[in-house]
Each structure stands twice: as C-alpha cells, then as structure tokens.
Scaffold this motif. Structure first.
Motif, PDB file in Angstrom:
ATOM      1  N   GLN A   1      70.009   9.929  11.764  1.00 45.80           N
ATOM      2  CA  GLN A   1      71.111   9.700  12.699  1.00 45.80           C
ATOM      3  C   GLN A   1      72.456   9.692  11.974  1.00 45.80           C
TER       4      GLN A   1
ATOM      5  N   ASN B   1      73.158  11.239   9.186  1.00 44.16           N
ATOM      6  CA  ASN B   1      73.431  12.615   8.757  1.00 44.16           C
ATOM      7  C   ASN B   1      73.912  13.493   9.900  1.00 44.16           C
ATOM      8  N   SER B   2      73.527  13.156  11.105  1.00 46.25           N
ATOM      9  CA  SER B   2      73.882  13.990  12.257  1.00 46.25           C
ATOM     10  C   SER B   2      75.226  13.629  12.874  1.00 46.25           C
TER      11      SER B   2
END
Length: 320
Positions: free
Chosen positions: A203, A205-206
C-alpha cells in the motif's frame, strides 16, 4: 495556531519517515531539528534530515548535536540501516547545510521561544540530557516529551535493552529523572500486529507521489534484517509510530504510569528500562536502590495502540 514541534533525532530510515510525517502535518510547525550520534554519525544524521526536508519541500533549521554518548563509545547501527542510514541507495546530498549554532543551544532557545512546545525524541537522549544539564528549567517549557525508547519485554540490540536507551543509558537516566512530561513509546508497541507487513508495504509503494516509495526504499536494509530475524516480511517502524502518537495521542488505547529506572552499569543489562509495574519500588528492602526514581514523578508509558488507526495514520501522512 499550529502546534510547535522540536525533534531530536539520529536520522536513519525510520527517523526519516517520522520526520516526513511531522513536516507534512498541516497543523504542526517543526521549529527545529537537532541531531545526535546514534544510528549514524551525527553529521550524517543532519544531512539525512536536510534531505528529508528538501523532499518535503520545506525549510527547517537543522542543528548538529552530540557526536557521542555521555561516557560510552559510539556504536552505529549501520548493520540495520546501511552506512548512510537510508539503506545505501545513493540519495543525492542535500543542497542545504546544517546551522552553525550547536544543537544544545538551539534546543534551549527553541524551547524558551516556544513555550508549550512538543519535544519528540527519536534517538539516544544525549542532546536532551546536555540541554537539561545546562538549563534544568527547560522542563517548564515543554508540554509533552514523546520519547521512542525502552522496552518492557526484551530488547532489540541486547536481550535486555532497546537501542536508543542502550547506546546512552546515562543520558536516559538523566532525562527520566528530569521532570519532563514524558510519554514513553517503547519497542513493544511497534511489534506484533503493529508491524508494517507485506500488504501494508504494498500500500505504501502504491501511494502517488514520492513519500510512500521513499519510506519503503530507505527501509530496505531494515526489512532484510526483519526477514533474517523472524522469517517474515515486514517493518517494525518504531520512530514513525512515536511520531504518529505525538501527532495524535488517541492512537494509544491504554497508558499506565510507573517509576522507571535505567541500568547504567551492568554490561549484561546495560540500558534496560526497569519498570516498577507492581508498585513495589517503595518496599523497604529496595528503597535505597530506587531512591532517585521514587523521589521524582512516574513515567507515562503507552501499553496498547489502535493498530488499524496507526496504519491509517501512516498511510495518510505519506499520501499527497
């Protein structure tokens, strides 16, 4: 009026995330950052703090503090954070430089210029002990002193001690006896379900923008150590949790207050935070050993947190 924070840090990966959280909080003004030797050499800590400020697009004075503990040699945590503290990914040097004024003077001046500020301590407590030694009345200027340090159930650098307290137990002893309104965020709070697991990392990283991916990348070495030690993929983000609690104390669902002593002499248990959880420190047979602790105030210790709220706070603080 924004809340005023003064942050003392040995800026490595989780410290960097915590700094970004404070710098990006809409209702907080970070008046100053002081750096201390700990995870990395003190000037490297300052450079890392300046890099995070640039990443966040803010200008905050950074002051270089104590280059070593009060009476111990340095013991950097390169094995956990990388030699530069940020996972050795070659982040470009900051365009800014630390202030010429020393951190001890800056801590004192910042506190007296901003009475009621929140002091957030993310590293060894050397700078704070030195500032208190110079101006004990500093305690009256600080409304909250949130400290990441100590452990109730075993350490992370020895079986007995958490790193920040272990590195400079003498400083911790001074600060805990000072009368500061301390909120102790121990190692225990960031373990178990509070560990940022593989799903949480995905999450982060996104998230749009640079902050989520920076948090993951700069923590790469710490993530490797976590995997080596436990076999699980995750990050124990002690300093970001402490900062999240500084920003929102309601994350803590249970506090307790106890006398706390720090072991300063034994190499076996050096830096252990000995917590009088059963209220027996006043017993006649140990009263002398606990005389300094029971002569002062009890320390407020976070015992449990709202894990869901903590992880939401982390994601929100690093989102655009």
């Amino acid at each position: 009026m924004p809340r005023v924070f003064l942050i003392d840090t040995d800026t490595a990966s989780d410290d960097a995330i915590a700094l970004a959280m404070a710098m990006r909080a809409a209702d907080v003004r970070v008046a100053a950052i002081s750096t201390v030797a700990g995870n990395v050499e003190v000037r490297q800590a300052a450079n890392n703090a300046l890099y995070v400020a640039e990443l966040c697009g803010v200008s905050i004075p950074v002051y270089v503090g104590a280059a070593q503990p009060l009476r111990r040699p340095n013991a950097y945590a390169h094995w956990f954070h990388g030699s530069d503290g940020l996972g050795d990914h070659g982040y470009r040097p900051s365009k800014s430089s630390p202030e010429q004024k020393g951190a001890i003077d800056a801590i004192i001046e910042t506190a007296f210029s901003n009475p009621g500020l929140t002091l957030v301590c993310l590293g060894p407590l050397t700078n704070i002990a030195l500032a208190l030694g110079r101006r004990p009345e500093l305690t009256s200027q600080v409304s909250r002193c949130v400290i990441m340090g100590g452990a109730l159930n075993g350490g992370n650098v020895t079986p007995a001690a958490e790193y920040n307290i272990w590195l400079d137990p003498d400083a911790a002893h001074i600060v805990l006896r000072s009368g500061l309104r301390i909120e102790l965020v121990t190692l225990d709070l960031c373990l178990g379900d509070a560990i940022v697991n593989a799903h949480d990392i995905a999450q982060l990283n996104s998230l749009p923008g640079p902050f989520g991916s920076f948090a993951v990348t700069c923590s790469s070495r710490a993530r490797e150590v976590q995997r080596e030690r436990s076999g699980a993929d995750g990050l124990s983000l002690a300093d970001p949790l402490a900062m999240a609690i500084a920003l929102d104390p309601s994350l803590v669902t249970r506090w307790s207050e106890h006398y706390v002593e720090v072991e300063t002499e034994s190499e076996l248990t050096r830096g252990e935070t000995v917590v009088d959880r059963r209220d027996i420190a006043r017993s006649e047979h140990i009263r002398q050993a606990w005389a300094q602790a029971i002569g002062g105030s009890k320390t407020k210790i976070g015992r449990t947190i709202d894990v869901k709220k903590w992880k939401q706070a982390l994601l929100r603080s690093l989102s655009p």
